[in-house]
Design a protein around this motif. Structure first.
Motif, PDB file in Angstrom:
ATOM      1  N   LEU A 156      51.278  -4.620  -7.029  1.00  0.00           N
ATOM      2  CA  LEU A 156      52.005  -3.966  -8.120  1.00  0.00           C
ATOM      3  C   LEU A 156      51.492  -2.559  -8.432  1.00  0.00           C
ATOM      4  O   LEU A 156      52.194  -1.756  -9.041  1.00  0.00           O
ATOM      5  N   ASP A 157      50.285  -2.246  -7.986  1.00  0.00           N
ATOM      6  CA  ASP A 157      49.724  -0.926  -8.271  1.00  0.00           C
ATOM      7  C   ASP A 157      50.192   0.152  -7.292  1.00  0.00           C
ATOM      8  O   ASP A 157      49.917   1.326  -7.496  1.00  0.00           O
ATOM      9  N   THR A 158      50.885  -0.230  -6.217  1.00  0.00           N
ATOM     10  CA  THR A 158      51.371   0.783  -5.276  1.00  0.00           C
ATOM     11  C   THR A 158      52.879   0.970  -5.469  1.00  0.00           C
ATOM     12  O   THR A 158      53.573   0.034  -5.875  1.00  0.00           O
ATOM     13  N   ALA A 159      53.378   2.160  -5.154  1.00  0.00           N
ATOM     14  CA  ALA A 159      54.806   2.446  -5.376  1.00  0.00           C
ATOM     15  C   ALA A 159      55.677   1.519  -4.517  1.00  0.00           C
ATOM     16  O   ALA A 159      56.672   0.968  -4.991  1.00  0.00           O
ATOM     17  N   VAL A 160      55.264   1.320  -3.251  1.00  0.00           N
ATOM     18  CA  VAL A 160      56.065   0.472  -2.353  1.00  0.00           C
ATOM     19  C   VAL A 160      56.040  -0.974  -2.846  1.00  0.00           C
ATOM     20  O   VAL A 160      57.061  -1.660  -2.936  1.00  0.00           O
ATOM     21  N   GLY A 161      54.817  -1.414  -3.218  1.00  0.00           N
ATOM     22  CA  GLY A 161      54.670  -2.780  -3.733  1.00  0.00           C
ATOM     23  C   GLY A 161      55.508  -2.970  -4.979  1.00  0.00           C
ATOM     24  O   GLY A 161      56.213  -3.963  -5.129  1.00  0.00           O
ATOM     25  N   ARG A 162      55.466  -1.974  -5.860  1.00  0.00           N
ATOM     26  CA  ARG A 162      56.195  -2.130  -7.124  1.00  0.00           C
ATOM     27  C   ARG A 162      57.699  -2.248  -6.888  1.00  0.00           C
ATOM     28  O   ARG A 162      58.382  -3.032  -7.543  1.00  0.00           O
ATOM     29  N   ALA A 163      58.223  -1.486  -5.917  1.00  0.00           N
ATOM     30  CA  ALA A 163      59.668  -1.546  -5.639  1.00  0.00           C
ATOM     31  C   ALA A 163      60.054  -2.962  -5.186  1.00  0.00           C
ATOM     32  O   ALA A 163      61.053  -3.528  -5.650  1.00  0.00           O
ATOM     33  N   ARG A 164      59.249  -3.531  -4.296  1.00  0.00           N
ATOM     34  CA  ARG A 164      59.571  -4.882  -3.794  1.00  0.00           C
ATOM     35  C   ARG A 164      59.423  -5.924  -4.906  1.00  0.00           C
ATOM     36  O   ARG A 164      60.297  -6.769  -5.122  1.00  0.00           O
ATOM     37  N   ILE A 165      58.302  -5.824  -5.621  1.00  0.00           N
ATOM     38  CA  ILE A 165      58.026  -6.815  -6.668  1.00  0.00           C
ATOM     39  C   ILE A 165      59.057  -6.707  -7.789  1.00  0.00           C
ATOM     40  O   ILE A 165      59.542  -7.706  -8.314  1.00  0.00           O
ATOM     41  N   SER A 166      59.420  -5.455  -8.098  1.00  0.00           N
ATOM     42  CA  SER A 166      60.429  -5.238  -9.125  1.00  0.00           C
ATOM     43  C   SER A 166      61.746  -5.904  -8.716  1.00  0.00           C
ATOM     44  O   SER A 166      62.396  -6.580  -9.531  1.00  0.00           O
ATOM     45  N   ALA A 167      62.124  -5.758  -7.452  1.00  0.00           N
ATOM     46  CA  ALA A 167      63.384  -6.374  -6.987  1.00  0.00           C
ATOM     47  C   ALA A 167      63.297  -7.898  -7.093  1.00  0.00           C
ATOM     48  O   ALA A 167      64.245  -8.564  -7.534  1.00  0.00           O
ATOM     49  N   ASP A 168      62.150  -8.465  -6.706  1.00  0.00           N
ATOM     50  CA  ASP A 168      61.996  -9.934  -6.766  1.00  0.00           C
ATOM     51  C   ASP A 168      62.018 -10.436  -8.209  1.00  0.00           C
ATOM     52  O   ASP A 168      62.631 -11.460  -8.530  1.00  0.00           O
ATOM     53  N   ILE A 169      61.308  -9.708  -9.077  1.00  0.00           N
ATOM     54  CA  ILE A 169      61.250 -10.132 -10.487  1.00  0.00           C
ATOM     55  C   ILE A 169      62.629  -9.988 -11.129  1.00  0.00           C
ATOM     56  O   ILE A 169      63.085 -10.859 -11.870  1.00  0.00           O
ATOM     57  N   MET A 170      63.320  -8.883 -10.819  1.00  0.00           N
ATOM     58  CA  MET A 170      64.653  -8.675 -11.398  1.00  0.00           C
ATOM     59  C   MET A 170      65.625  -9.763 -10.951  1.00  0.00           C
ATOM     60  O   MET A 170      66.434 -10.248 -11.746  1.00  0.00           O
ATOM     61  N   ALA A 171      65.525 -10.170  -9.670  1.00  0.00           N
ATOM     62  CA  ALA A 171      66.438 -11.217  -9.178  1.00  0.00           C
ATOM     63  C   ALA A 171      66.245 -12.486 -10.006  1.00  0.00           C
ATOM     64  O   ALA A 171      67.215 -13.147 -10.394  1.00  0.00           O
ATOM     65  N   ALA A 172      64.994 -12.813 -10.302  1.00  0.00           N
ATOM     66  CA  ALA A 172      64.722 -14.014 -11.103  1.00  0.00           C
ATOM     67  C   ALA A 172      65.126 -13.800 -12.559  1.00  0.00           C
ATOM     68  O   ALA A 172      65.740 -14.666 -13.187  1.00  0.00           O
ATOM     69  N   ALA A 173      64.775 -12.627 -13.085  1.00  0.00           N
ATOM     70  CA  ALA A 173      65.009 -12.364 -14.512  1.00  0.00           C
ATOM     71  C   ALA A 173      66.504 -12.336 -14.842  1.00  0.00           C
ATOM     72  O   ALA A 173      66.897 -12.578 -15.982  1.00  0.00           O
ATOM     73  N   GLN A 174      67.332 -12.060 -13.846  1.00  0.00           N
ATOM     74  CA  GLN A 174      68.776 -11.997 -14.086  1.00  0.00           C
ATOM     75  C   GLN A 174      69.490 -13.320 -13.796  1.00  0.00           C
ATOM     76  O   GLN A 174      70.682 -13.424 -14.017  1.00  0.00           O
ATOM     77  N   THR A 175      68.757 -14.300 -13.280  1.00  0.00           N
ATOM     78  CA  THR A 175      69.402 -15.595 -12.974  1.00  0.00           C
ATOM     79  C   THR A 175      68.773 -16.700 -13.813  1.00  0.00           C
ATOM     80  O   THR A 175      69.282 -17.057 -14.867  1.00  0.00           O
ATOM     81  N   SER A 176      67.619 -17.227 -13.366  1.00  0.00           N
ATOM     82  CA  SER A 176      67.001 -18.322 -14.138  1.00  0.00           C
ATOM     83  C   SER A 176      66.222 -17.794 -15.333  1.00  0.00           C
ATOM     84  O   SER A 176      65.934 -18.533 -16.270  1.00  0.00           O
TER      85      SER A 176
END
Ligand SMILES: O=C(O)CCC(=O)C(=O)O
Ligand SMILES: [Fe+2]
Length: 327
Positions: free
Chosen positions: A25-45
């Motif tokens: 989460l501390d790297t820009a690339v990591g944050r983009a991927r993690i953000s996408a994964d978290i958003m997918a969950a946060a918008q469904t379950s």
């Protein structure tokens, strides 16, 4: 004790509550991927587990040990910090009756929050939910140091998750920083006694079905299990403890702030294990006076008007806990 009929559930499919590794989460690339994964969950379950969080197991173990020791004290000792209308201190069994529930919850709770002293300007001004903690130093001197060490690491991680949610919602990663400089971040130790026959007769839960009041909940549960989440089909699924993870979920405040893009999902706890269950949720809410303005995240749904974080949470507390209600 077997799970009673009034609380039927099934074991989770992991695509319904995904595990997101947040170690990058501390790297820009990591944050983009993690953000996408978290958003997918946060918008469904609205629920996801996080792994790779870097919070030391020792800190977690010591917070849970302090919690067990505290709840094992005689009621008179715990009552030295009887819960007040600032929602700080010990709340015995029978004092939570969640809106819409048949009966009160079986749980016992110790509440604390961002640690401020009586000279704090917001305390003096009576800003909603900003208050002095009630630490039971005379009867449990270890509780404050053990909990605060744990709490501050969860707060650090919470800020990073909010950064990932900010980018997912189309804002800068720093969008929530000001609101989370001195957040409400309400902490709870929760003790669920083993379910009794009386509980079963009353169709009582450890915690009845509810959605969380705040922005983001970051929960550590012990190995007992009993957390259940309502999925999109309306069925109750188990969210079992997974070693090394926290359970995160979106609360009503963030659902409202995001115009309903992020979903606050109903969940409940049933402790039919025959053992005591302990959990430590941190309700990671912004500072009390933060305007929760849906316009921050685009087109405004007329269902969501602007409130402050503190007003919203204080209102929900008033409707769910006995200490606020006149008999
Ligand atoms: O103890 C748990 O697993 C969940 C607790 C919870 O939902 C809450 O306190 O809001
Ligand atoms: Fe909850």
């Amino acid at each position: 004790m077997a799970q009673p009929d009034y609380a039927a559930s099934r074991t989770v499919d992991f695509d319904e509550i995904p595990v997101v590794d947040v170690s990058e989460l501390d790297t820009a690339v990591g944050r983009a991927r993690i953000s996408a994964d978290i958003m997918a969950a946060a918008q469904t379950s609205g629920f996801f587990y996080i792994s790779g969080h870097g919070i030391h197991q020792g800190l977690i173990d010591r917070a849970f040990a302090a919690s067990r020791d505290f709840f094992a004290l005689p009621a008179d000792d715990k009552a030295t910090v009887q819960v007040n209308t600032d929602q700080r201190g010990w709340m015995g069994q029978g004092m939570t009756h969640l809106e819409g529930a048949k009966t009160h919850d079986a749980k016992e709770v110790f509440f604390w929050g961002w640690d401020v002293d009586a000279d704090n300007k917001d305390v003096k001004a009576g800003v909603p939910m900003v208050a002095v903690n009630q630490w039971p130093d005379a009867v449990a001197p270890d509780l404050k140091p053990q909990l605060m060490a744990y709490y501050l690491s969860v707060v650090d991680m919470g800020r990073k998750i909010m950064g990932a949610l900010a980018t997912g919602l189309g804002r800068e990663a720093t969008f929530f920083d000001k609101a989370y400089a001195a957040p409400l971040a309400r902490g709870q130790l929760v003790y669920y006694p083993a379910m009794t026959e009386d509980d079963r007769m009353a169709q009582r839960f450890g915690a009845a079905a509810h959605s969380d009041f705040g922005a983001l909940t970051i929960l550590k549960q012990d190995d007992v299990g009993g957390l259940q989440v309502q999925n999109l089909a309306g069925e109750w699924i188990d969210a079992p403890p997974l070693p090394g993870t926290f359970v995160c979920n979106i609360g009503d405040l963030l659902e409202r702030w995001s115009n309903g893009r992020l979903v606050s999902t109903k969940h409940r706890v049933l402790n039919s294990s025959g053992r005591s269950r302990y959990s430590v949720p941190i309700f990671f809410d912004p500072a009390s006076q933060t305007p929760i303005d849906p316009a921050d995240f685009g087109a405004v749904d007329p269902n969501y008007t602007v409130v402050t974080a503190g007003e919203h949470i204080a209102g929900r507390n008033g409707r769910n806990f006995k200490q606020y209600q006149k008999d």
